[in-house]
Design an enzyme around this catalytic site. Structure first.
Site, mmCIF file in Angstrom:
data_model
loop_
_atom_site.group_PDB
_atom_site.id
_atom_site.type_symbol
_atom_site.label_atom_id
_atom_site.label_comp_id
_atom_site.label_asym_id
_atom_site.label_seq_id
_atom_site.Cartn_x
_atom_site.Cartn_y
_atom_site.Cartn_z
ATOM 1 N N SER A 107 -3.278 -12.035 3.916
ATOM 2 C CA SER A 107 -3.678 -11.868 2.511
ATOM 3 C C SER A 107 -2.590 -12.374 1.574
ATOM 4 C CB SER A 107 -4.011 -10.402 2.216
ATOM 5 O OG SER A 107 -2.882 -9.569 2.407
ATOM 6 N N LYS B 251 0.808 -1.221 0.000
ATOM 7 C CA LYS B 251 0.000 0.000 0.000
ATOM 8 C C LYS B 251 0.839 1.268 0.000
ATOM 9 C CE LYS B 251 -4.054 -1.985 0.037
ATOM 10 N NZ LYS B 251 -4.993 -1.854 -1.085
#
Length: 317
Positions: free
Chosen positions: A273, A56
């Site tokens: 994830s 991110k």
């Protein structure tokens, strides 16, 4: 030196460290079913090497750059967004380095480690109902932005085109270069969907026959932090389901098991994830091996396990 020059210098020294992450080859998770099959390669981008510790950082840096350039993140404005954790950490890091305040809407059940990292960076957080997941955080951020538009620069990572463009401009070209153009399959999880959208768009320009595989949780009630079950969630406006050749749904338990397997067999401590992305990638590899086809499968490991080590599944046999 002016304040702007100081900010630009600080920002450059930090932002220049975003991207160009290593591509790791994973052998042991596939060796059981590829014996006798030539050319099955599984590779993964180690995104925890970014300065904020996750993939991110790419999107956050892109969105902040654009907001500062167009004046929406002007002096006196507070950056506002909804997040499940990693984008918020990236915002908080950039806010600390560049001198702007950060307010995040976030489900209160995110890991203890994420909460402590945000506190360390000095970000403010509006905790939302964990039962409502990331959608609850999105609704709260929208409410805050609507109530005080003059106070906030609402990034809205789920609708911000600078999100997916970060991966179009960096992740895709990096994968192409690091595989010498040999990538045949790209696998990535869907949260905001920015990683998948931007990377696939760029790789498809370079190789129109690329197989693009999206991954998401198998139900609306799951433990895969940062990922969305698109059928029941607020769908990001940047998401285009037509880009995927197929979608694989992954069970929370399978991701937990893979996280432990990667730690114990590959020596890699990855986030939940990331483990789910490997589950999906292994399923693709199994299918290609069964068909006798060679493949170079690339996925993204969004972060390491350091934000999840307090999770109970690590203690289970």
């Amino acid at each position: 030196m002016t304040q702007l020059q100081v900010e630009q210098q600080l920002g450059f020294s930090l932002l220049e460290r975003v991207g160009n992450t290593p591509l790791i080859r994973l052998d042991r998770v596939v060796q059981g079913f590829v014996q006798g099959v030539e050319g099955i390669t599984l590779l993964a981008k180690a995104e925890w090497s970014n300065p904020g510790g996750s993939v991110k950082d790419r999107a956050a840096a892109s969105m902040v750059r654009e907001a500062r350039a167009n004046g929406s993140l002007a002096p006196g404005k507070t950056l506002l967004d909804a997040t499940s954790g990693n984008t918020g950490i990236a915002y908080a890091m950039l806010g600390a380095a560049l001198g702007f305040p950060v307010l995040l809407a976030m489900p209160s059940n995110v890991s203890t480690e994420r909460k402590r990292i945000l506190q360390a960076y000095g970000a403010k957080v509006e905790w939302t109902n964990p039962d409502h997941g990331s959608d609850g955080a999105i609704r709260r951020a929208r409410e805050l932005a609507s109530n005080e538009p003059e106070r906030f620069c609402y990034m809205d990572q789920y609708s911000n085109n600078a999100n997916w463009r970060a991966h179009y401009e960096t992740t895709g070209p990096e994968i192409w270069r690091q595989t010498s153009g040999k990538v045949t399959h790209f696998v990535a999880g869907l949260g905001t969907s920015g990683t998948f959208m931007g990377t696939v768009r760029r790789l498809r320009e370079l190789n129109p026959s690329l197989r693009a595989v999206s991954m998401q949780p198998d139900s609306p009630f799951h433990g895969l932090e940062g990922l969305k079950h698109m059928a029941t969630a607020i769908v990001p406006s940047i998401y285009d389901p037509k880009l995927a050749d197929r979608n694989i749904e992954v069970e929370t338990e399978a991701a937990y098991a893979m996280a432990k397997q990667l730690a114990r067999e590959e020596g890699l401590l990855v986030g939940i994830s990331a483990a789910a992305a490997i589950v999906a990638s292994v399923r693709v590899a199994e299918e290609e091996a069964a068909a006798g086809r060679s493949a170079t499968i690339v996925t993204v490991l969004p972060d390491s396990a350091d934000k999840y080590l307090s999770e109970r599944f690590w203690e289970e046999a």
